[in-house]
Design an enzyme around this catalytic site. Sequence first.
Site, mmCIF file in Angstrom:
data_model
loop_
_atom_site.group_PDB
_atom_site.id
_atom_site.type_symbol
_atom_site.label_atom_id
_atom_site.label_comp_id
_atom_site.label_asym_id
_atom_site.label_seq_id
_atom_site.Cartn_x
_atom_site.Cartn_y
_atom_site.Cartn_z
ATOM 1 N N ASN A 183 30.209 128.783 85.911
ATOM 2 C CA ASN A 183 30.134 128.326 84.525
ATOM 3 C C ASN A 183 28.989 128.974 83.752
ATOM 4 O O ASN A 183 28.634 128.507 82.669
ATOM 5 C CB ASN A 183 29.959 126.802 84.484
ATOM 6 C CG ASN A 183 31.158 126.080 85.062
ATOM 7 O OD1 ASN A 183 32.293 126.451 84.803
ATOM 8 N ND2 ASN A 183 30.906 125.046 85.847
ATOM 9 N N HIS B 211 37.538 114.859 80.474
ATOM 10 C CA HIS B 211 36.949 115.162 81.780
ATOM 11 C C HIS B 211 36.820 113.900 82.629
ATOM 12 O O HIS B 211 36.693 112.782 82.129
ATOM 13 C CB HIS B 211 35.561 115.786 81.575
ATOM 14 C CG HIS B 211 34.949 116.324 82.829
ATOM 15 N ND1 HIS B 211 34.011 115.618 83.558
ATOM 16 C CD2 HIS B 211 35.143 117.494 83.495
ATOM 17 C CE1 HIS B 211 33.644 116.333 84.609
ATOM 18 N NE2 HIS B 211 34.315 117.470 84.594
ATOM 19 N N GLU C 69 36.709 115.953 74.251
ATOM 20 C CA GLU C 69 35.953 117.183 74.468
ATOM 21 C C GLU C 69 36.162 118.099 73.276
ATOM 22 O O GLU C 69 37.215 118.064 72.629
ATOM 23 C CB GLU C 69 36.411 117.874 75.752
ATOM 24 C CG GLU C 69 36.131 117.073 77.015
ATOM 25 C CD GLU C 69 36.538 117.823 78.270
ATOM 26 O OE1 GLU C 69 36.069 118.966 78.462
ATOM 27 O OE2 GLU C 69 37.339 117.281 79.050
ATOM 28 N N SER D 84 38.757 122.906 79.156
ATOM 29 C CA SER D 84 38.710 124.108 79.990
ATOM 30 C C SER D 84 40.040 124.437 80.651
ATOM 31 O O SER D 84 40.316 125.599 80.936
ATOM 32 C CB SER D 84 37.625 123.967 81.067
ATOM 33 O OG SER D 84 37.971 122.945 81.984
ATOM 34 N N ASP E 270 32.192 115.576 73.775
ATOM 35 C CA ASP E 270 31.578 116.280 74.903
ATOM 36 C C ASP E 270 31.679 117.785 74.636
ATOM 37 O O ASP E 270 32.764 118.357 74.652
ATOM 38 C CB ASP E 270 32.311 115.907 76.193
ATOM 39 C CG ASP E 270 31.670 116.513 77.437
ATOM 40 O OD1 ASP E 270 30.847 117.440 77.292
ATOM 41 O OD2 ASP E 270 32.003 116.073 78.547
ATOM 42 N N HIS F 288 31.980 122.634 77.094
ATOM 43 C CA HIS F 288 32.539 123.985 77.028
ATOM 44 C C HIS F 288 32.407 124.603 75.643
ATOM 45 O O HIS F 288 32.843 125.737 75.431
ATOM 46 C CB HIS F 288 34.006 123.963 77.448
ATOM 47 C CG HIS F 288 34.221 123.446 78.835
ATOM 48 N ND1 HIS F 288 33.964 124.194 79.958
ATOM 49 C CD2 HIS F 288 34.644 122.228 79.270
ATOM 50 C CE1 HIS F 288 34.227 123.469 81.034
ATOM 51 N NE2 HIS F 288 34.633 122.281 80.647
ATOM 52 N N LYS G 199 26.152 124.905 82.133
ATOM 53 C CA LYS G 199 27.166 125.924 81.846
ATOM 54 C C LYS G 199 26.523 127.049 81.030
ATOM 55 O O LYS G 199 25.864 127.922 81.579
ATOM 56 C CB LYS G 199 28.378 125.289 81.169
ATOM 57 C CG LYS G 199 29.156 124.368 82.127
ATOM 58 C CD LYS G 199 30.380 123.773 81.490
ATOM 59 C CE LYS G 199 31.256 123.051 82.512
ATOM 60 N NZ LYS G 199 30.619 121.907 83.154
#
Length: 664
Positions: free
Chosen positions: A45, A131, A173, A177, A202, A205, A236
Amino acid sequence: MSGWAAWLAERSQLRTSRGTERFDPVLRVCRPGARTSDPLDLASNDYLGLARDERVVTAAKKALDRYGASATASRLVTGTLPVHRDLEAALCGLTGQPSALAFSTGYAANLGVLTALSGRGAEILLDAHAHASLHDAARMSRVPYATFAHNDATALEAELAARPDRRVLVAVESIYSVLGDAAPLRELLEVCHRHGALLVVDEAHGLGVAGHGRGLVHELDLVGAPDLLVTVTLSKALGSQGGAVLGPTAVRDHLVNTARSFIFDTGLAPAAAAAACAAADVVAGDPGLAGAVRANAGTIAAVCGIDPAAGAVQSLPMPSTDSAVAAALDLRSQGILVGCFRPPSVPDGVSRLRVTARADLSGEDLFEAARLVARAAAAHGGASGRPATVEGPRAGDAPSPVRGLTSVAAVEGVQGPVPATPLRAVPRATMTESRLPSVLVVTGTDTDVGKTVVTAAVVATALAAGLGVTAYKPTQTGVGPGEPGDMAEVERLTGVQGAEGTRLRAPMAPRPAARLEGAALPTLDDHVRRIADLAKGHDLVVVEGAGGLLVELDDDGATLADLAAALPDCGVLVVARSALGTLNHTMLTREALSHRGIRHLGVVLGSWPADPDVIETTNREHLAALPEGLLGAVPTGAPGLDAAAFREAAPGWLPALAQRLGTP
């Protein structure tokens, strides 16, 4: 062997049989003085390549020398160090948020914010693809929670409208991902504003990748919007470890006093805090890093023949868990590390190769690696083309030309029989709230509520819509060899021949009936495979359960709910009584579906009287007002009709279902 040892051995054997066993091999030696690891890493990541950046590593070393290896205590005791304040200030500078609170992991940050802000009078709504940390946080909050269709603001609106007097937290999110799609944050926030809900985003990513590295919330100019919080991970794009919650100062103060994953945890290690602080400053000062990772992601997508994802992770769908693992191992032998998305870590049951772009990869190395990835995927049955973004609580993957799982046959036509569990291993049809899935599970709020006649009515309604339909009964109880069972009744009323998984003489739940006869029950995977076989030649498979949703179907204790959760493109229809007591039983079934993230299609009354009393009429009105709605009611005398009359009348009994099937 002790009871625990036997249980662990059984679980291990089950994971092996399903192809989901995982390991933690050492794959990167990270030799001293080497900037990059060998083999080429397209699996981690470290999106911006900052984990080994000299500025970041130097900051970590200085903190290690100054503060030692640990914060040594909770942040509320002596564990807060100057480096923690520096980190929180750097995160605010990067994201534009007014305050930040650092946690030891991103997982702990999500756990802390959802549990601390929920409590009495609250409920939590999660995007269906959120997630695992958000789902765990919702469970541990000990408040009611449910999922809404992935990236669907209209579905969120309906869920919030059904909770007018509740304090609701909505968690999503910014970039997902697995499918690689970005959330419609503006639309979601507008919906939350209208209903007084709090939106938690969140940015695991999104940070370092979207918005010149400042995140998708910043890119969309939503910083400072009321009722919006952001969580981030530091492991990440920032190349370190830890997590944080960002938002108003009042929220930070509340978390310091109430977030158990902050209060009862040792503070973030000083070296990790300093590394993340330095990385945040690097990202803020060099917007080109985010551009570089997106450009490299575009190169990977172009070479592999897929649409570019919104984030750094690009994923290639594979026809099965085995093929995905084989392709990843093939690439490892060629000196390239890629990840492998596979159940149960994916929201839609589709295995994929996970290929991560990094900003620090050279064009030539990246291009050659991407070519090898594309070749390996093709060699093991991977298809070109990114699956479409999907809708619905049980999200699907790739659109199918019909409602049935013809993609199973398509995959098998290329590579021969798909190993392991076919239905879990193939792309599934696009699912919207107006479209029914390709597998419809009929369950009851209890036994003898009319599941079989409703199953027949669903089959007849599908026939009227011009669909190829069949039925399946995993376990038939209370019927001896050669005697007509429920599938025979469905065939009598509709002319459609169904199939049984197994049958038992005793008129009781499958597991005790099998124990009484000394018989072995088919496994959950057996049922999934049989339904997959039926789906190959039909647009719709109607699965009639035995009893209620939590009745055990196999010797391991797997339930009808587990079967529904294991079927990729599946929804559940609940058959209920109309009489006194049905509301409580129906609500319990709805709650069980919601907590498992299983799509609930609606309720059908299984035996509606010709002259209903006030209780029955009131119950029907109440069920019709539920968010899923009432799909219809089958009259008490329906089983007495002949096949022609039954087939003609059934679509009229289930008008909402007929409309969604496209019945004329």
